[in-house]
Design a protein around this motif. Structure first.
Motif, PDB file in Angstrom:
ATOM      1  N   LEU A  59       6.254  -2.370   1.097  1.00 58.26           N
ATOM      2  CA  LEU A  59       5.027  -2.765   0.426  1.00 58.26           C
ATOM      3  C   LEU A  59       3.941  -1.821   0.931  1.00 58.26           C
ATOM      4  O   LEU A  59       3.835  -1.586   2.134  1.00 58.26           O
ATOM      5  CB  LEU A  59       4.735  -4.194   0.876  1.00 58.26           C
ATOM      6  CG  LEU A  59       3.814  -5.107   0.107  1.00 58.26           C
ATOM      7  CD1 LEU A  59       4.248  -5.251  -1.339  1.00 58.26           C
ATOM      8  CD2 LEU A  59       3.807  -6.492   0.768  1.00 58.26           C
ATOM      9  N   TYR A  60       3.155  -1.228   0.044  1.00 52.52           N
ATOM     10  CA  TYR A  60       2.026  -0.416   0.531  1.00 52.52           C
ATOM     11  C   TYR A  60       0.811  -0.703  -0.349  1.00 52.52           C
ATOM     12  O   TYR A  60       0.843  -1.632  -1.166  1.00 52.52           O
ATOM     13  CB  TYR A  60       2.395   1.087   0.549  1.00 52.52           C
ATOM     14  CG  TYR A  60       2.391   1.749  -0.803  1.00 52.52           C
ATOM     15  CD1 TYR A  60       3.434   1.564  -1.686  1.00 52.52           C
ATOM     16  CD2 TYR A  60       1.319   2.551  -1.209  1.00 52.52           C
ATOM     17  CE1 TYR A  60       3.419   2.156  -2.941  1.00 52.52           C
ATOM     18  CE2 TYR A  60       1.301   3.148  -2.461  1.00 52.52           C
ATOM     19  CZ  TYR A  60       2.350   2.943  -3.317  1.00 52.52           C
ATOM     20  OH  TYR A  60       2.323   3.515  -4.557  1.00 52.52           O
ATOM     21  N   GLY A  61      -0.265   0.054  -0.182  1.00 50.00           N
ATOM     22  CA  GLY A  61      -1.472  -0.181  -0.990  1.00 50.00           C
ATOM     23  C   GLY A  61      -2.146  -1.499  -0.620  1.00 50.00           C
ATOM     24  O   GLY A  61      -1.929  -2.030   0.467  1.00 50.00           O
ATOM     25  N   VAL A 161     -17.732  -3.676  -1.356  1.00 47.60           N
ATOM     26  CA  VAL A 161     -17.868  -2.346  -1.960  1.00 47.60           C
ATOM     27  C   VAL A 161     -16.862  -2.180  -3.105  1.00 47.60           C
ATOM     28  O   VAL A 161     -17.209  -1.704  -4.189  1.00 47.60           O
ATOM     29  CB  VAL A 161     -17.706  -1.231  -0.889  1.00 47.60           C
ATOM     30  CG1 VAL A 161     -17.554   0.141  -1.533  1.00 47.60           C
ATOM     31  CG2 VAL A 161     -18.893  -1.238   0.071  1.00 47.60           C
ATOM     32  N   LYS A 162     -15.612  -2.610  -2.896  1.00 44.23           N
ATOM     33  CA  LYS A 162     -14.613  -2.521  -3.975  1.00 44.23           C
ATOM     34  C   LYS A 162     -15.018  -3.383  -5.170  1.00 44.23           C
ATOM     35  O   LYS A 162     -14.856  -2.983  -6.318  1.00 44.23           O
ATOM     36  CB  LYS A 162     -13.229  -2.984  -3.471  1.00 44.23           C
ATOM     37  CG  LYS A 162     -12.382  -1.872  -2.861  1.00 44.23           C
ATOM     38  CD  LYS A 162     -11.041  -2.397  -2.351  1.00 44.23           C
ATOM     39  CE  LYS A 162     -10.103  -2.869  -3.447  1.00 44.23           C
ATOM     40  NZ  LYS A 162      -8.757  -3.260  -2.915  1.00 44.23           N
ATOM     41  N   HIS A 163     -15.528  -4.560  -4.891  1.00 47.07           N
ATOM     42  CA  HIS A 163     -15.942  -5.465  -5.969  1.00 47.07           C
ATOM     43  C   HIS A 163     -17.106  -4.849  -6.765  1.00 47.07           C
ATOM     44  O   HIS A 163     -17.128  -4.880  -7.999  1.00 47.07           O
ATOM     45  CB  HIS A 163     -16.344  -6.818  -5.360  1.00 47.07           C
ATOM     46  CG  HIS A 163     -16.741  -7.853  -6.360  1.00 47.07           C
ATOM     47  ND1 HIS A 163     -16.052  -8.080  -7.536  1.00 47.07           N
ATOM     48  CD2 HIS A 163     -17.769  -8.741  -6.382  1.00 47.07           C
ATOM     49  CE1 HIS A 163     -16.638  -9.058  -8.213  1.00 47.07           C
ATOM     50  NE2 HIS A 163     -17.693  -9.466  -7.539  1.00 47.07           N
ATOM     51  N   VAL A 170     -16.910   2.281 -11.349  1.00 49.43           N
ATOM     52  CA  VAL A 170     -16.828   3.557 -10.626  1.00 49.43           C
ATOM     53  C   VAL A 170     -15.615   3.548  -9.690  1.00 49.43           C
ATOM     54  O   VAL A 170     -15.612   4.150  -8.627  1.00 49.43           O
ATOM     55  CB  VAL A 170     -18.136   3.898  -9.861  1.00 49.43           C
ATOM     56  CG1 VAL A 170     -19.221   4.348 -10.835  1.00 49.43           C
ATOM     57  CG2 VAL A 170     -18.627   2.718  -9.014  1.00 49.43           C
ATOM     58  N   ASN A 171     -14.551   2.836 -10.122  1.00 50.67           N
ATOM     59  CA  ASN A 171     -13.297   2.764  -9.361  1.00 50.67           C
ATOM     60  C   ASN A 171     -12.163   3.142 -10.320  1.00 50.67           C
ATOM     61  O   ASN A 171     -11.161   2.477 -10.422  1.00 50.67           O
ATOM     62  CB  ASN A 171     -13.147   1.322  -8.820  1.00 50.67           C
ATOM     63  CG  ASN A 171     -11.858   1.035  -8.079  1.00 50.67           C
ATOM     64  OD1 ASN A 171     -11.334  -0.060  -8.135  1.00 50.67           O
ATOM     65  ND2 ASN A 171     -11.341   2.019  -7.375  1.00 50.67           N
ATOM     66  N   GLU A 172     -12.386   4.257 -11.068  1.00 51.33           N
ATOM     67  CA  GLU A 172     -11.427   4.650 -12.096  1.00 51.33           C
ATOM     68  C   GLU A 172     -11.135   6.141 -11.948  1.00 51.33           C
ATOM     69  O   GLU A 172     -11.873   6.975 -12.471  1.00 51.33           O
ATOM     70  CB  GLU A 172     -12.020   4.321 -13.482  1.00 51.33           C
ATOM     71  CG  GLU A 172     -12.308   2.818 -13.623  1.00 51.33           C
ATOM     72  CD  GLU A 172     -13.034   2.416 -14.914  1.00 51.33           C
ATOM     73  OE1 GLU A 172     -13.530   3.295 -15.636  1.00 51.33           O
ATOM     74  OE2 GLU A 172     -13.093   1.205 -15.174  1.00 51.33           O
TER      75      GLU A 172
HETATM   76  N1  CTP Z   1      -3.088   6.486  -1.953  1.00 48.36           N
HETATM   77  C1  CTP Z   1      -3.007   7.705  -1.338  1.00 48.36           C
HETATM   78  N2  CTP Z   1      -3.806   8.734  -1.730  1.00 48.36           N
HETATM   79  C2  CTP Z   1      -4.702   8.562  -2.724  1.00 48.36           C
HETATM   80  C3  CTP Z   1      -4.815   7.324  -3.372  1.00 48.36           C
HETATM   81  C4  CTP Z   1      -3.984   6.299  -2.958  1.00 48.36           C
HETATM   82  O1  CTP Z   1      -2.215   7.848  -0.410  1.00 48.36           O
HETATM   83  N3  CTP Z   1      -5.470   9.587  -3.102  1.00 48.36           N
HETATM   84  C5  CTP Z   1      -2.176   5.398  -1.517  1.00 48.36           C
HETATM   85  C6  CTP Z   1      -2.742   4.601  -0.373  1.00 48.36           C
HETATM   86  O2  CTP Z   1      -1.681   4.199   0.465  1.00 48.36           O
HETATM   87  C7  CTP Z   1      -3.327   3.397  -1.046  1.00 48.36           C
HETATM   88  C8  CTP Z   1      -2.362   3.191  -2.201  1.00 48.36           C
HETATM   89  O3  CTP Z   1      -1.962   4.506  -2.581  1.00 48.36           O
HETATM   90  O4  CTP Z   1      -3.371   2.275  -0.179  1.00 48.36           O
HETATM   91  C9  CTP Z   1      -2.947   2.475  -3.393  1.00 48.36           C
HETATM   92  O5  CTP Z   1      -4.132   3.132  -3.787  1.00 48.36           O
HETATM   93  P1  CTP Z   1      -5.289   2.473  -4.611  1.00 48.36           P
HETATM   94  O6  CTP Z   1      -4.775   1.968  -5.917  1.00 48.36           O
HETATM   95  O7  CTP Z   1      -6.460   3.396  -4.566  1.00 48.36           O
HETATM   96  O8  CTP Z   1      -5.726   1.265  -3.707  1.00 48.36           O
HETATM   97  P2  CTP Z   1      -5.353  -0.214  -3.571  1.00 48.36           P
HETATM   98  O9  CTP Z   1      -5.607  -0.463  -2.115  1.00 48.36           O
HETATM   99  O10 CTP Z   1      -4.000  -0.546  -4.067  1.00 48.36           O
HETATM  100  O11 CTP Z   1      -6.516  -0.942  -4.378  1.00 48.36           O
HETATM  101  P3  CTP Z   1      -6.614  -1.876  -5.637  1.00 48.36           P
HETATM  102  O12 CTP Z   1      -6.986  -3.206  -5.065  1.00 48.36           O
HETATM  103  O13 CTP Z   1      -7.737  -1.319  -6.454  1.00 48.36           O
HETATM  104  O14 CTP Z   1      -5.294  -1.862  -6.319  1.00 48.36           O
END
Ligand code: CTP
Ligand code: MG
Length: 333
Positions: A59-61, A161-163, A170-172
């Motif tokens: 699991l990551y992200g 900040v994410k919200h 601006v999170n696209e």
């Molecule tokens: N990641 C990365 N390099 C990037 C963008 C993302 O290594 N340039 C990896 C990171 O491990 C990150 C994961 O991909 O935790 C998911 O990225 P992102 O979708 O930006 O973040 P999430 O934490 O999953 O946020 P969201 O809640 O928006 O899904």
């Protein structure tokens, strides 16, 4: 007069912290949701290990780095050592293996920049993306989770900040704005500069990983650092003010690179990020903590940098002057 206003506001701003904290609470996933995520990882691992006993599903992200909102999609990474098969072949075979599960809409996206299998699990109702051998993402996920354990204000700040970034669109990254991952790094950096967080990669290493023959190391015994930021008693709203004020008025976009690897601001010149190379424009520079040649701001172009900076200014001004910042900040774009 400006100075006086700034001081007046910095003094008052703490009164909004309870409002921001209740927004934070409303975004945090429930225990039940986290249990479902883990249940899905176990179910998928079982299916995959039947065919590939030596593979491992991570699991990551956001679900694993502790910065995930409730109801977010799940990011999974399959680690598999198979020299015979290309990544695309692995993705196609993975999609095939998963047909045996209670899953819906299994799609192999082999032509994406990062090839993935997408699916929806009928038992838990969760959607997920599975990529292959993207182990650096698993490592940076752990780094973010480790930082979050040192001081609870990091998680609170990054959620808000994410919200804000999602509400203001601006999170696209496909529209030239920043990823959630970039915003979390920006928050870590701010707290490092304020000595609320240390720089784990500059401390004596306790955790070592090798990915594609590159070695990475940092201090990960974060339970020993739980008092690190105690001398600083800034509240969430004051840190939010500082975050937006920094990106609106203090960051030098022509010279500076933020780097959580060093806990400092370093120069674009030093990184050779002073001009456009291919599609990398370096209009806002955020160094990836492990892939140090990666500027996480490279997705930003000459149009989106303007939008982004206007949004930073809007947010800074709301926190400075608005009587109801915890509402106004998130007004949909
Ligand atoms: N990641 C990365 N390099 C990037 C963008 C993302 O290594 N340039 C990896 C990171 O491990 C990150 C994961 O991909 O935790 C998911 O990225 P992102 O979708 O930006 O973040 P999430 O934490 O999953 O946020 P969201 O809640 O928006 O899904
Ligand atoms: Mg995600």
């Amino acid at each position: 007069r400006f100075q006086r206003r700034v001081r007046a506001c910095r003094y008052d701003i703490d009164q909004f912290t309870p409002n921001f904290l209740s927004i934070f609470d409303s975004l945090v996933p429930s225990e039940e949701e986290i249990a479902k995520q883990n249940q899905l990882v176990i179910a998928l691992s079982r299916l995959i290990n039947k065919e590939w006993p030596n593979s491992k599903l991570y699991l990551y992200g956001s679900c694993a780095n502790s910065f995930g909102f409730s109801n977010s999609d799940i990011d999974l990474c399959l680690s598999i050592d198979d020299k015979e098969m290309s990544k695309v072949d692995i993705i196609l075979k993975l999609a095939d293996i998963l047909q045996a599960g209670n899953l819906q809409n299994i799609q192999a996206l082999t032509r994406a920049r990062v090839p993935i299998v997408k699916l929806m699990d009928l038992d838990t109702g969760l959607s997920c993306d599975i990529c292959v051998n993207n182990l650096l993402a698993v490592v940076n996920t752990k780094l973010l989770r480790d930082y979050a354990q040192i001081d609870q204000r990091l998680r609170q700040l990054a959620f808000i900040v994410k919200h804000w970034a999602k509400s203001r669109r601006v999170n696209e990254t496909y529209q030239g704005t920043l990823s959630s991952y970039s915003y979390v790094i920006m928050c870590i950096h701010l707290l490092q500069l304020r000595r609320i967080l240390p720089c784990l990669q500059e401390m004596e290493a306790t955790c070592y990983v090798t990915v594609d023959d590159n070695h990475y190391a940092y201090f990960d015994q974060v339970d020993k650092l739980s008092n690190y930021g105690a001398h600083n008693n800034e509240t969430l709203s004051s840190l939010l003010w500082a975050f937006f004020h920094y990106w609106a008025y203090q960051h030098d976009y022509t010279q500076d690179v933020i780097s959580i690897r060093t806990g400092k601001i370093i120069s674009k010149h030093m990184k050779d990020w002073t001009r456009r190379v291919g599609n990398d424009r370096h209009l806002i520079c955020i160094e990836d903590p492990f892939e140090t040649s990666h500027d996480l701001g490279r997705v930003v172009d000459k149009f989106s940098i303007k939008i982004l900076r206007e949004e930073f200014e809007r947010a800074a001004n709301i926190l400075q002057y608005d009587p109801n910042p915890s509402v106004k900040l998130f007004e949909p774009y």
